[in-house]
Design an enzyme around this catalytic site. Sequence first.
Site, PDB file in Angstrom:
ATOM      1  N   HIS A   1      39.907  35.572  46.110  1.00 23.04           N
ATOM      2  CA  HIS A   1      38.977  36.676  45.850  1.00 23.04           C
ATOM      3  C   HIS A   1      37.853  36.297  44.898  1.00 23.04           C
ATOM      4  CE1 HIS A   1      42.899  38.467  47.004  1.00 23.04           C
ATOM      5  NE2 HIS A   1      42.130  39.258  47.744  1.00 23.04           N
ATOM      6  N   GLY A   2      37.777  35.020  44.526  1.00 21.89           N
ATOM      7  CA  GLY A   2      36.641  34.545  43.750  1.00 21.89           C
ATOM      8  C   GLY A   2      36.705  34.848  42.267  1.00 21.89           C
TER       9      GLY A   2
END
Length: 275
Positions: free
Chosen positions: A238-239
């Site tokens: 999800h960064g």
Amino acid sequence: MMRIAVSRRLSSLSSPSSSSWRLTKAASSAVVSRNLVTGRDTLFSNSFPSATSFGILRRGYASQSITPIKESNIIPEIPPTVAAVKNPTPRIEYDEYNHERYPPGEPSKRAFAYFVLTCGRFVYASLIRLLIIKFVLSMAPSKDVLAMSSLEVDISSIQPGATVAVKWRGKPVHIKHRTDEEIQLARSVDLRALRDPQDDSERVIKPEWLVVVGVCTHLGCIPLPNSGEFRGWFCPCHGSHYDTSGRARKGPAPKNLEVPVYTFLEENKVLIGER
């Protein structure tokens, strides 16, 4: 009652007018029987003998009961035993020696009653305590989990700038050997710009060693060490980005990476968890 009936019967038989008639009737209805044991003759009669012949007839059987049956019964249709059961009388006297009864609250029995009640309450309390202990112990971790509660790791082979992952309680733990540049970079961060403000000195015991749980605080993914915009950890799912102190700097991660309980046993050994 039996004595009264016998006396009435004897008085009626002893009258002179009826004695001759009864003797005649007794003679007519009498039966002579020989006793096989003694060899003597015995006279039996169906009628009750008179007072004069009572001495002659020493042995005999009455055809009717001497005690009147219907006169002593309250209910004539049932026998006396059944009538006594159905109609109990309060005049029955009990033998107090065999039927000893104490009223409620007898002082001589009060101490024994208290002793029995106390013993019963103690047994009940012990059973309840045992059930509670068993229930609490059933929720405790098993022996195999307790055996993995602490982990001793040799960190002498970890080079500066490298990160080693070990397994502790089923979770990955990352041990990072930080360089001087990474230490200065972690300390120069403004705490007001952090999502979860925490100073670098609060997260380490020795500045050159950083120990964190390698689980992303967003959704529990495993971030990659020595990567990302801040040279710390990067979660490709999800960064989320973390710096060299394991603090959340960018992405959806709301909190910093967890720091487990650890201590340094020697110069080159670290103990993760409590012993």
